[in-house]
Structures are given as structure tokens and as C-alpha cells.
Write an enzyme that holds these catalytic residues in place. Structure first.
Site, PDB file in Angstrom:
ATOM      1  N   TRP A   1      45.823  42.721  41.130  1.00 28.98           N
ATOM      2  CA  TRP A   1      45.803  43.817  41.953  1.00 28.98           C
ATOM      3  C   TRP A   1      46.791  44.565  42.332  1.00 28.98           C
ATOM      4  O   TRP A   1      46.863  45.650  42.670  1.00 28.98           O
ATOM      5  CB  TRP A   1      44.523  43.714  42.861  1.00 28.98           C
TER       6      TRP A   1
ATOM      7  N   TYR B   1      46.003  48.150  51.849  1.00 28.28           N
ATOM      8  CA  TYR B   1      44.686  48.280  50.907  1.00 28.28           C
ATOM      9  C   TYR B   1      43.554  47.556  51.630  1.00 28.28           C
ATOM     10  O   TYR B   1      42.576  48.226  51.757  1.00 28.28           O
ATOM     11  CB  TYR B   1      44.969  47.713  49.503  1.00 28.28           C
TER      12      TYR B   1
ATOM     13  N   GLU C   1      40.276  49.229  37.741  1.00 34.82           N
ATOM     14  CA  GLU C   1      39.581  47.903  37.595  1.00 34.82           C
ATOM     15  C   GLU C   1      39.748  47.447  36.146  1.00 34.82           C
ATOM     16  O   GLU C   1      40.082  46.443  36.063  1.00 34.82           O
ATOM     17  CB  GLU C   1      38.258  47.873  38.141  1.00 34.82           C
TER      18      GLU C   1
END
Length: 208
Positions: free
Chosen positions: A72, A42, A64
Site C-alpha cells: 500500500w 494516511y 485497491e
């Protein structure tokens, strides 16, 4: 990376910064992206790379919001399931979701089964569609890009929010969006390349 405010320096020595790690491939990454293969990929290909498509921005807004209170990494591991559950984050499709879809999503163990966040994703899809008559989501979000500043030396220099993220949050709320607080919006701004918070010495993304 050609559209971010500044590019990370490749000349600083990462050995002098404990927050950076040089991988076996020679690339310098922050510790949060140095070991987990999913986070590393990522970081290398997405974090800080500009997104200027409606679908892309809607997906990031949604993820988000789902990330709030979670890591995350958890969201990235569930991302394929999120895309399958939310029609690949096509705003028109999600905007048409009804009560049956909410029940389906609440029963889907592959995603984050939080009813408020699920409703937020649907609300934000409808707001995204409505916003097309007033310039669109991309124009609204990128209209709040702040002026570039010096690259941070450490994460202690990286703020949780900035005036631009507070203004963006207010504008999105006015347009009907929810789960778009200023801290979440600053994380979005970092992720989509509106601000560049790569530390001095990082290799930066491969894409862009």
C-alpha cells in the site's frame, strides 16, 4: 470518527500489545503505520474514515485494484501520479478513456503500468456511471455494511474477508465491475470505515 461501527479504546495499555507503537506525539498506531511518514499520515487522516462520495469510492476501488500484489505504501507514493493520470478519478472522465488513453497510461512511469488493471479502472468508471440509474455506487457499497463486532485485540483476529465482502464483490461484479474480489473488498471496507478494525488501544484517525 463518528460513523464507524465502534471506536478504538483509548484506555488499553499499548505496552502490552507488541503490534502497537506509541509515537513521540503520544498517539498509538499499529506497527504498519508507525514509522513511514506517508503511512502514518494516511492512518491518521484516512484509514477507517467513512467515504460516502462517488468519486471517493471510485478512487479507492481503483487504488485497491492497483495495489493487488504490491504494498500500500507503493500505491500511496504514486497516488498524485495516479490522480493526474486518471483525471482525478472523476468517473465520467475516465469512462470516456479510449485506446489512446490506455497507451498513454501504459507509458506513464509514475503509475503502476499493468494493462489489466488500467482496463479495470476504465471498466469500473463506466460501471460507476451506469450504476447511477440504480441508486449509485455509494448506495450499493454501503448497503453491505456488516453489523459491528467487538474490536480486535490483535491482527490475528482480523479476517481477510467476511460474508459481507463476498456479497459486495458479487454485487459489484453483477453491476459490471472487475478486480473486486472479496479480499480486496474487505480491504476497501476497512479503508472507508464500513468496518472498524482498529486494534484495542489504538488512537484511531484524527479526521471524522
Amino acid at each position: 470518527m463518528t460513523e464507524t461501527p465502534h471506536s478504538p479504546s483509548s484506555h488499553a495499555d499499548p505496552a502490552s500489545n507488541p503490534e502497537l507503537v506509541r509515537g513521540e506525539d503520544g498517539r498509538v498506531r499499529p506497527r504498519w503505520a508507525a514509522t513511514d511518514p506517508l503511512l502514518r499520515d494516511y492512518y491518521d487522516h484516512e484509514w477507517g474514515v467513512p467515504i460516502r462520495t462517488e468519486r471517493g469510492l471510485y478512487e479507492r476501488l481503483s487504488l485497491e485494484a492497483f495495489q493487488s500484489g504490491l504494498s500500500w505504501a507503493t500505491i500511496l507514493r504514486k497516488r498524485p501520479a495516479f490522480r493526474a493520470a486518471f483525471a482525478d478519478f472523476e468517473p465520467d472522465a475516465v469512462a470516456a478513456f479510449g485506446d489512446d488513453d490506455v497507451r498513454r497510461l501504459l507509458a506513464d512511469a509514475g503509475i503502476v503500468r499493468n494493462e489489466r488493471k488500467i482496463h479495470a479502472a476504465i471498466t469500473n468508471a463506466r460501471a460507476t456511471v451506469s450504476l447511477r440509474s440504480d441508486g449509485g455506487l455509494v448506495q450499493l457499497v454501503w448497503g453491505f455494511q456488516p453489523a459491528p463486532g467487538p474490536p480486535p485485540q490483535s491482527y490475528a483476529e482480523v479476517p481477510a474477508k467476511v460474508p459481507a465482502s463476498e456479497q459486495l464483490a458479487k454485487a459489484l461484479k453483477k453491476a459490471g465491475f472487475v478486480f473486486v474480489g472479496p479480499t480486496t473488498m474487505y480491504a476497501l471496507m476497512q479503508a472507508i470505515g464500513m468496518v472498524d478494525d482498529h486494534l484495542v488501544g489504538e488512537s484511531g484517525p484524527l479526521a471524522g
